[in-house]
Scaffold this motif. Structure first.
Motif, mmCIF file in Angstrom:
data_model
loop_
_atom_site.group_PDB
_atom_site.id
_atom_site.type_symbol
_atom_site.label_atom_id
_atom_site.label_comp_id
_atom_site.label_asym_id
_atom_site.label_seq_id
_atom_site.Cartn_x
_atom_site.Cartn_y
_atom_site.Cartn_z
ATOM 1 N N TYR B 60 -0.934 0.156 7.285
ATOM 2 C CA TYR B 60 -2.011 0.651 6.422
ATOM 3 C C TYR B 60 -1.518 1.496 5.242
ATOM 4 N N TRP B 63 -0.499 -0.110 1.851
ATOM 5 C CA TRP B 63 -1.647 -0.687 1.149
ATOM 6 C C TRP B 63 -2.512 0.402 0.537
ATOM 7 N N LEU B 64 -2.587 1.540 1.240
ATOM 8 C CA LEU B 64 -3.345 2.668 0.691
ATOM 9 C C LEU B 64 -2.665 3.161 -0.577
ATOM 10 N N GLU B 65 -1.333 3.219 -0.555
ATOM 11 C CA GLU B 65 -0.604 3.658 -1.752
ATOM 12 C C GLU B 65 -0.885 2.715 -2.914
ATOM 13 N N THR B 67 -3.390 0.494 -3.290
ATOM 14 C CA THR B 67 -4.805 0.485 -3.679
ATOM 15 C C THR B 67 -5.161 1.730 -4.482
ATOM 16 N N ALA B 68 -4.730 2.894 -3.965
ATOM 17 C CA ALA B 68 -5.075 4.146 -4.646
ATOM 18 C C ALA B 68 -4.413 4.201 -6.017
ATOM 19 N N ALA B 84 -6.969 10.640 -2.519
ATOM 20 C CA ALA B 84 -6.153 9.945 -1.528
ATOM 21 C C ALA B 84 -4.669 10.201 -1.789
ATOM 22 N N LEU C 13 -10.257 4.242 0.569
ATOM 23 C CA LEU C 13 -9.698 4.030 1.914
ATOM 24 C C LEU C 13 -10.145 2.681 2.458
ATOM 25 N N ALA C 16 -8.431 -0.249 0.716
ATOM 26 C CA ALA C 16 -7.054 -0.427 1.189
ATOM 27 C C ALA C 16 -7.034 -1.109 2.548
#
Lengths: 218, 152, 138
Positions: B60, B63-65, B67-68, B84, C13, C16
């Motif tokens: 996760y 992907w958070l990096e 996406t953000a 985030a 969040l 993602a």
């Protein structure tokens, strides 16, 4: 508003940073050399609680059913010392062995600790191979087993005994105390046969070992 | 002038996180998933109670990096993205700091698999700089008026 | 303002999460297709071989007596000297030996397989990937 953010940030940092690991282990890896006659050994992994809180050991998990870890008690106050005693029963194991014990405590900041027990179970006589076999219908030709003693540790073979007269075994001394051969010849290979050849040695002097060679017609 | 600085910071921060996230997703040297390596890197920090949790995070977090970092350029998401990233940089700084404090000799795992020996002082400096940059961006987004006026 | 930040944060969040779930599903497949180490065999392959496989149980006698793969022979290092004779009597030299232990990180199957290969010089000895847990479908 900003104060609240800063406060949140500080909390986040506090949550993710941790104090120093609390159980200090003296020797995480211990090495031994033993012989099969020793049958087993006990290793003591000593530790001390160097933190500021009491630590409770939650679980001990050995990598092998042959190794049983033991603990005098579960909770250790700051400054208190203790030990995990691991009993390793060799069974019929030979050669280099590595058994590990995973220790979990309620101090979750520093994941599980792995205690590492390494034992060389040293047998000076090498048998290659420990089995000879023929399939039914194969030529009833002799097959040879090599018995080699390690350099500097002479092992003399006094005699051999074949359990099945239809599987004849003959001992030959290549170099006394160092290298022997056993040649096994089946009378014929028309039927299934099962037998063992017992190899009687003079080592060790106080309790001479007998090795077993397996012989089959399948 | 201030706008230019913010734009530059936005590009730099987004670039760093896009780069870091991508390297944690895909190992370009070996052309394979980087998740196993990142899972091990996370486990090495010894902060999580279970390896399964490390695997979940390893899937996760990158992907958070990514996406953000991308969302920093979307007006309606920029504040959330900055929040985030602020959280992520704080967590990374905390993790590296705690590893240093506990005397762990481990790789950071910040940009995929690294082979160079770990220099914790450099890592702490780098993560602090990143946190500061993200904090400036965050405060900028925080002060910025809502893109659509709230209904009264 | 906090509400706006929280709302946007939740959105980021969640966004993602979409690629992460897709990638996670793929990773799971990767985990299943984890390459075999030398001398290992997958359960599906061994099942295909059917009666040409002789199962060898490298776990303890107590576990073997409780439950085992049907037709398995007991052979472990705790009692090697005692077990190897009866094992060889029951052994069919035309079958492939597949050794298993509990599963997970257990080492016993690899050690028993190594000893079958090196000490007894029996060819075609394999280790069941995932061990008995895999057989039980865990």
């Amino acid at each position: 508003m900003h104060i609240r953010i800063l406060f949140g940030l500080a909390t986040l940092l506090l949550l993710t940073s941790h104090s120093r690991a609390q159980l200090q282990w003296d020797n995480l890896v211990q090495q031994f050399q033993r012989t099969p006659q020793d049958e087993g050994l006990e290793a003591r992994f000593t530790f001390r609680n160097t933190g500021a809180k009491a630590v409770t050991i939650k679980s001990l998990r050995a990598s092998c059913g042959c190794t049983t870890p033991r603990l005098e008690k579960e909770t250790y106050v700051p400054g208190e010392a203790g030990a995990v005693v691991a009993r390793f029963v060799f069974g019929d194991r030979k050669g280099p062995q590595r058994k590990t014990i995973e220790v979990r405590t309620d101090d979750d900041s520093a994941g599980p600790v792995l205690l590492d027990l390494r034992v060389l179970i040293h047998d000076p006589l090498t048998i290659q191979p420990a089995l000879v076999y023929w399939k039914r219908g194969d030529a009833a030709a002799a097959k040879t087993i090599q018995l080699t003693a390690e350099a500097g540790q002479p092992v003399r073979i006094k005699r051999i005994i074949a359990s099945n007269p239809r599987l004849a075994a003959k001992l030959e001394t290549v170099k006394a105390g160092e290298h022997y051969t056993v040649a096994v010849t089946p009378t014929d290979t028309t039927q299934k046969e099962s037998g063992e050849v017992f190899v009687l040695t003079d080592f060790p002097a106080d309790a001479p070992r007998t090795y077993i060679l397996q012989v089959r017609v399948k | 002038m201030a706008g230019l600085v913010i734009a530059g910071l936005r590009l730099a921060v987004a670039g760093v996180f896009l780069y870091a996230g991508t390297l944690k997703i895909w190992d370009f040297t070996h052309l394979r998933s980087a998740t196993p390596d990142f899972t091990i890197a996370i486990q090495n920090f010894r902060l999580l109670p279970s390896p399964d949790l490390a695997l979940l995070l390893a899937v996760y977090l990158p992907w958070l990096e990514v996406t953000a970092a991308s969302a920093l350029f979307i007006r309606r998401l920029a504040l959330g993205a900055a929040t985030a990233l602020l959280g992520l940089s704080a967590v990374f700084l905390g993790a590296v700091g705690s590893a240093w404090w506990r005397g762990l000799d481990i790789a950071c795992g910040c940009f995929g698999k690294e082979n160079a020996p770990t220099d914790f002082r450099f890592l702490l400096l780098r993560n602090t700089a990143l946190l500061a940059a993200v904090a400036v961006l965050f405060l900028h987004e925080w002060r910025r008026p809502s893109p659509t006026p709230p209904h009264s | 303002m906090i509400a706006r930040a929280a709302r946007q944060l939740a959105l980021v969040l969640a966004l993602a999460l979409i690629p992460a779930v897709v990638s996670g599903a793929w990773q799971l497949a990767w985990k299943k297709a984890e390459p075999l180490a030398a001398g290992e065999v997958r359960l599906a392959t061994a099942r295909e071989w059917g009666a040409r496989v002789q199962w060898v149980d490298a776990r303890s006698r107590a576990k073997f007596e409780r439950t085992r793969i049907p037709g398995a022979l007991l052979l472990n290092e705790d009692e090697w000297d005692k077990l190897v004779g009866p094992f060889l009597d029951a052994w069919d030299a035309d079958k492939t030996l597949v050794v298993y232990c509990d599963g997970g990180s257990c080492e016993a199957s690899h050690q028993v397989a190594a000893r079958l290969r090196k000490d007894l010089m029996i060819g075609g000895v394999l280790v069941l990937k995932g061990g008995f847990a895999e057989w039980q479908g865990l």
